[in-house]
Design a protein around this motif. Structure first.
Motif, PDB file in Angstrom:
ATOM      1  N   MET A  79       0.851  -1.188   0.000  1.00  9.22           N
ATOM      2  CA  MET A  79       0.000   0.000   0.000  1.00  9.22           C
ATOM      3  C   MET A  79       0.885   1.236   0.000  1.00  9.22           C
ATOM      4  SD  MET A  79      -2.949   1.104   2.717  1.00  9.22           S
ATOM      5  CE  MET A  79      -1.857   1.740   3.959  1.00  9.22           C
ATOM      6  N   SER A  80       0.605   2.122  -0.904  1.00  7.78           N
ATOM      7  CA  SER A  80       1.380   3.355  -0.965  1.00  7.78           C
ATOM      8  C   SER A  80       0.928   4.300   0.142  1.00  7.78           C
ATOM      9  CB  SER A  80       1.163   4.006  -2.332  1.00  7.78           C
ATOM     10  OG  SER A  80       1.741   5.276  -2.331  1.00  7.78           O
ATOM     11  N   THR A  81       1.874   4.873   0.822  1.00  7.45           N
ATOM     12  CA  THR A  81       1.539   5.818   1.886  1.00  7.45           C
ATOM     13  C   THR A  81       2.113   7.174   1.551  1.00  7.45           C
ATOM     14  OG1 THR A  81       3.510   5.159   3.099  1.00  7.45           O
ATOM     15  CG2 THR A  81       1.453   4.062   3.699  1.00  7.45           C
ATOM     16  N   ALA A  82       1.427   8.189   2.017  1.00  8.80           N
ATOM     17  CA  ALA A  82       1.906   9.549   1.841  1.00  8.80           C
ATOM     18  C   ALA A  82       2.574  10.001   3.121  1.00  8.80           C
ATOM     19  CB  ALA A  82       0.737  10.457   1.484  1.00  8.80           C
ATOM     20  N   ARG A  83       3.613  10.794   2.987  1.00 11.29           N
ATOM     21  CA  ARG A  83       4.392  11.218   4.152  1.00 11.29           C
ATOM     22  C   ARG A  83       4.311  12.720   4.322  1.00 11.29           C
ATOM     23  NH1 ARG A  83       9.516   7.320   4.940  1.00 11.29           N
ATOM     24  NH2 ARG A  83       8.434   5.371   4.569  1.00 11.29           N
ATOM     25  N   TYR A  84       4.263  13.117   5.575  1.00 13.25           N
ATOM     26  CA  TYR A  84       4.077  14.531   5.898  1.00 13.25           C
ATOM     27  C   TYR A  84       4.967  14.909   7.077  1.00 13.25           C
ATOM     28  CZ  TYR A  84      -0.055  13.557   3.177  1.00 13.25           C
ATOM     29  OH  TYR A  84      -0.891  13.152   2.172  1.00 13.25           O
ATOM     30  N   THR A  85       5.175  16.207   7.222  1.00 15.28           N
ATOM     31  CA  THR A  85       5.914  16.689   8.386  1.00 15.28           C
ATOM     32  C   THR A  85       5.293  17.988   8.875  1.00 15.28           C
ATOM     33  OG1 THR A  85       8.115  17.251   9.224  1.00 15.28           O
ATOM     34  CG2 THR A  85       7.599  17.954   6.992  1.00 15.28           C
ATOM     35  N   ALA A  86       5.415  18.212  10.174  1.00 16.47           N
ATOM     36  CA  ALA A  86       4.932  19.455  10.779  1.00 16.47           C
ATOM     37  C   ALA A  86       5.778  19.724  12.020  1.00 16.47           C
ATOM     38  CB  ALA A  86       3.456  19.346  11.163  1.00 16.47           C
ATOM     39  N   SER A  87       5.814  20.983  12.393  1.00 21.02           N
ATOM     40  CA  SER A  87       6.575  21.340  13.596  1.00 21.02           C
ATOM     41  C   SER A  87       5.710  22.204  14.498  1.00 21.02           C
ATOM     42  CB  SER A  87       7.855  22.093  13.224  1.00 21.02           C
ATOM     43  OG  SER A  87       7.524  23.360  12.695  1.00 21.02           O
ATOM     44  N   GLY A  88       6.112  22.270  15.753  1.00 17.30           N
ATOM     45  CA  GLY A  88       5.390  23.106  16.706  1.00 17.30           C
ATOM     46  C   GLY A  88       6.331  23.601  17.775  1.00 17.30           C
ATOM     47  N   ASP A 142      12.077  28.943  24.356  1.00 14.39           N
ATOM     48  CA  ASP A 142      11.137  28.246  23.481  1.00 14.39           C
ATOM     49  C   ASP A 142      11.726  26.895  23.069  1.00 14.39           C
ATOM     50  OD1 ASP A 142       9.435  30.336  23.667  1.00 14.39           O
ATOM     51  OD2 ASP A 142       9.742  31.076  21.626  1.00 14.39           O
ATOM     52  N   PHE A 143      10.882  25.891  23.021  1.00 10.52           N
ATOM     53  CA  PHE A 143      11.327  24.584  22.548  1.00 10.52           C
ATOM     54  C   PHE A 143      10.470  24.159  21.365  1.00 10.52           C
ATOM     55  CE2 PHE A 143       7.909  21.928  24.340  1.00 10.52           C
ATOM     56  CZ  PHE A 143       7.367  22.784  25.289  1.00 10.52           C
ATOM     57  N   GLN A 144      11.010  23.235  20.596  1.00  6.80           N
ATOM     58  CA  GLN A 144      10.348  22.866  19.345  1.00  6.80           C
ATOM     59  C   GLN A 144      10.435  21.365  19.102  1.00  6.80           C
ATOM     60  OE1 GLN A 144      12.147  24.042  15.493  1.00  6.80           O
ATOM     61  NE2 GLN A 144      10.161  24.924  14.988  1.00  6.80           N
ATOM     62  N   ALA A 145       9.406  20.842  18.504  1.00  8.24           N
ATOM     63  CA  ALA A 145       9.410  19.448  18.065  1.00  8.24           C
ATOM     64  C   ALA A 145       9.002  19.400  16.597  1.00  8.24           C
ATOM     65  CB  ALA A 145       8.444  18.609  18.898  1.00  8.24           C
ATOM     66  N   ILE A 146       9.620  18.505  15.873  1.00  6.70           N
ATOM     67  CA  ILE A 146       9.266  18.257  14.480  1.00  6.70           C
ATOM     68  C   ILE A 146       8.915  16.781  14.366  1.00  6.70           C
ATOM     69  CG2 ILE A 146      10.073  18.317  12.089  1.00  6.70           C
ATOM     70  CD1 ILE A 146      12.172  20.389  13.011  1.00  6.70           C
ATOM     71  N   ALA A 147       7.804  16.506  13.748  1.00  6.15           N
ATOM     72  CA  ALA A 147       7.390  15.111  13.567  1.00  6.15           C
ATOM     73  C   ALA A 147       7.173  14.840  12.088  1.00  6.15           C
ATOM     74  CB  ALA A 147       6.102  14.827  14.340  1.00  6.15           C
ATOM     75  N   ALA A 148       7.521  13.645  11.683  1.00  8.15           N
ATOM     76  CA  ALA A 148       7.232  13.191  10.325  1.00  8.15           C
ATOM     77  C   ALA A 148       6.403  11.928  10.436  1.00  8.15           C
ATOM     78  CB  ALA A 148       8.521  12.940   9.558  1.00  8.15           C
ATOM     79  N   TRP A 149       5.382  11.846   9.638  1.00 13.11           N
ATOM     80  CA  TRP A 149       4.483  10.690   9.739  1.00 13.11           C
ATOM     81  C   TRP A 149       3.978  10.275   8.368  1.00 13.11           C
ATOM     82  CZ3 TRP A 149       2.934  15.651  10.804  1.00 13.11           C
ATOM     83  CH2 TRP A 149       1.798  16.127  10.155  1.00 13.11           C
ATOM     84  N   GLN A 150       3.434   9.057   8.333  1.00 12.39           N
ATOM     85  CA  GLN A 150       2.802   8.560   7.111  1.00 12.39           C
ATOM     86  C   GLN A 150       1.368   8.191   7.438  1.00 12.39           C
ATOM     87  OE1 GLN A 150       5.644   5.491   6.322  1.00 12.39           O
ATOM     88  NE2 GLN A 150       4.543   3.951   7.493  1.00 12.39           N
ATOM     89  N   GLU A 151       0.531   8.291   6.441  1.00 15.32           N
ATOM     90  CA  GLU A 151      -0.895   7.996   6.650  1.00 15.32           C
ATOM     91  C   GLU A 151      -1.483   7.407   5.384  1.00 15.32           C
ATOM     92  OE1 GLU A 151      -3.079  12.175   5.903  1.00 15.32           O
ATOM     93  OE2 GLU A 151      -1.823  12.170   7.662  1.00 15.32           O
TER      94      GLU A 151
END
Lengths: 153, 95
Positions: free
Chosen positions: A1-10, A144-153
């Motif tokens: 199954m093909s998955t799409a990958r994304y990233t976001a930070s906060g 200030d602190f930051q997190a970056i996450a990358a995920w697939q869905e």
């Protein structure tokens, strides 16, 4: 199954109690699973030699936050279904004993990166509001602190 | 306790002026907690012979085998049941 990958930070400002800088989870209308395969944790302010306590924990409600537009990592992929939020004003509802990264002490000058092996991602159930919260705290520092996450869905 | 090649994740801690710390890491098969492998640390974890995978060492994970995938399916099943019964998660009628 093909998955799409994304990233976001906060990002968020440190306080003495756990504050959430980023949540990634199932959106409010269409429940779906997301799989986080990479995260980066660090400080974006001017760091000192403080030890920040980091936690990544499962949530059942994503709280109130500034919505983040997830960036697709490949051209042509649809917009992300997952809801990403930053700089929370209302903290998410945490799952009891739901920590997937428990109280990790990390020097403020350091950057932490985790990459999952294929099939070894952090996953959450396809229920509305389910997801992950990236939190940190310190007894006195207010950078200030930051997190970056990358995920697939 | 060794995992087959390709089953480990990777953790890096980078600090200015210091060597980068690199470690293998894995997720507990029962709760998905991230465990960083520190050779020689003496940390006692666990291993599930049914899942054929290492555990985090917390008592609930060591005492009973409930694979994480099964927990997710149970959670989704409850939500589907509530939806079919037109109930909210609090067990109250939604309308």
């Amino acid at each position: 199954m093909s998955t799409a990958r994304y990233t976001a930070s906060g990002d968020q400002t440190l306080t003495t109690t756990k504050a959430t800088c980023l949540t990634v989870g199932s959106n409010a209308s269409t429940a779906q699973r997301n799989e986080i395969y990479e995260c980066i944790l660090g400080v974006t302010g001017t760091p000192a030699d403080n030890t920040i306590s980091w936690t990544i924990v499962r949530v059942t409600a994503l709280g109130t936050a500034t919505a983040q537009t997830a960036a697709a990592l490949q051209d042509g992929d649809r917009a992300a279904q997952a809801a990403a939020g930053s700089n929370h004003t209302v903290e998410p509802t945490l799952v009891t004993n739901g920590e997937v990264l428990k109280l990790m002490p990390l020097n403020a000058r350091a950057t932490f990166r985790w990459v999952a092996p294929p099939g070894g991602e952090w996953k959450h159930a396809a229920t509305v509001g389910a997801g992950f919260a990236f939190q940190a705290s310190h007894g006195s520092s207010t950078v200030d602190f930051q997190a970056i996450a990358a995920w697939q869905e | 306790m060794a995992l087959p090649p390709g089953r480990y994740g990777y953790v890096a801690i980078m600090k200015p002026g210091k060597p980068t710390i690199e470690r293998d890491a894995y997720l507990c098969a029962h709760c998905q907690m991230l465990c960083i492998v520190r050779p020689g640390s003496g940390t006692t974890r666990g291993y599930c012979f049914r899942c054929q995978a290492p555990l985090c060492g917390r008592a609930p994970c060591n005492q009973r085998c409930i694979p994480f995938e099964a927990k997710m399916e149970a959670q989704e099943g409850r939500r589907r049941f509530w939806k079919q019964m037109e109930l909210t998660s609090a067990g109250e009628a939604s309308r």
